[in-house]
Design a protein around this motif. Structure first.
Motif: not given
Length: 115
Positions: A27-47
């Protein structure tokens, strides 16, 4: 969210403390891509739980997830080896990780639809 330095078209990274089903990550990636028009191909997490439904969801939306600790491959085997949890308990949890939908349905829990 309202950082004036994060402009449309810039590259961004979605970060979460843990990822189980990857729904909020996606959801976060899709929001950034669709609403904010940012390039997001990666995500990161601890666990990362290394849940097959999460892996499928991330693949569906072309998201590369980077993690520090994998629950399936790192944390649970370490916990058994060091005697923190009995092997049977961890094996039961592996049953969940192998097929979360069936695990929930067999126990009478409703399960969200789709990936």
């Amino acid at each position: 969210r309202n950082n004036p330095h994060l402009l449309p078209g810039c590259q961004a990274l979605v970060i979460e403390e843990l990822v189980n089903f990857a729904e909020t990550t996606t959801n976060g990636v899709l929001y950034e891509r669709r609403e904010k028009k940012r390039r997001v191909d990666d995500a990161a997490t601890i666990l990362f739980y290394q849940n097959p439904m999460a892996i499928e969801r991330l693949r569906k939306y072309n998201i590369n997830l980077h993690w520090i600790i994998g629950l399936r491959d790192d944390l649970l085997p370490f916990a058994v080896k060091e005697g923190f949890f009995p092997e049977k308990l961890v094996n039961d949890y592996f049953d969940f990780l192998n097929n979360p939908k069936d695990w929930n349905l067999k126990r009478g829990f409703e399960f969200f639809k789709g990936v």
